[in-house]
Write an enzyme that holds these catalytic residues in place. Structure first.
Site: not given
Length: 181
Positions: A63, A100
Site C-alpha cells: 500500500r 503484528e
C-alpha cells in the site's frame, strides 16, 4: 487546499477481526475512492517534502506504493521499492522483521541507493514499526540515510512510531487511531 484530518479519518474503514481476531484492520481503500481525499493526502505530503533534502522516495510493499509513486512523480525523485521477499528480480539485500501478524522479510535491489542518499520511507500506516525499521536497516546497509518515515495513519497503541523515533528516525503521519477508536 486545507488538510482536514477529520475527513481523512472518516474515510478509513475499520475492519474488526481482520486478518485475525483481536485486530482491527484500517482499510484505506475508501480514502482512495475519494479524489478530494487523495488530493488532500498527497498535497499535504508534497508540501511537507517539496523543499526537503530528500533524494529518493522509498515505498514499502504494497500500500505504500500508492502514495510513494505519486510523491516520487510530484517531487521528481526516484522511486525505490521495498518489497516482500522473492518479489524483486535482481540482486537484493534483505532484512527480517516482526509484524503484528508474525515474521516477514523485506528486500530492496542492491543498486537502488547510493551512499549519501536521503530517503523518505512511505507506507499507508505505522503499526508495530517492524517494516519501517527493516527498510531503514536496508537503507543504512546501502550507505544511504532515512530522512523520515511517513504514513497516512499512525496506530500509536502498537508502539511502532515510538520504536522508529527511538531508533533516531523522525516520523510523520496525517492522522492517528487509538485502539478503541
Amino acid at each position: 487546499m486545507i488538510f482536514d484530518e477529520f475527513t481523512i479519518k472518516s474515510l478509513i474503514r475499520p475492519v474488526p477481526g481482520f486478518p485475525r481476531d483481536g485486530v482491527t484492520f484500517r482499510d484505506i481503500t475508501p480514502l482512495y475512492q475519494s479524489p478530494r481525499a487523495v488530493r488532500m493526502v498527497t498535497d499535504s505530503m508534497i508540501q511537507r517534502y517539496v523543499e526537503s533534502p530528500v533524494t529518493h522516495i522509498g515505498a514499502i510493499d504494497a500500500r505504500g506504493f500508492l502514495l510513494g509513486a505519486v510523491l516520487a512523480y510530484e517531487l521528481n525523485k526516484p522511486l525505490v521499492l521495498f518489497r516482500k521477499a522473492g518479489k524483486l528480480p535482481a540482486d537484493c539485500v534483505s532484512a527480517a522483521y516482526s509484524t503484528e501478524y508474525g515474521e516477514a522479510r523485506i528486500e530492496v535491489h542492491r543498486d537502488a541507493l547510493t551512499e549519501g542518499a536521503q530517503v523518505l520511507l512511505v507506507d499507508d500506516l505505522i503499526a508495530t514499526g517492524g517494516t519501517f525499521l527493516a527498510a531503514a536497516q536496508l537503507v543504512d546497509q546501502l550507505g544511504a540515510q532515512v530522512y523520515e518515515a511517513a504514513a497516512i495513519i499512525d496506530l500509536p497503541d502498537l508502539g511502532g512510531s515510538r520504536l522508529i523515533q527511538d531508533a533516531g528516525i523522525a516520523t510523520f503521519t496525517l492522522c492517528a487511531f487509538e485502539e478503541n477508536e
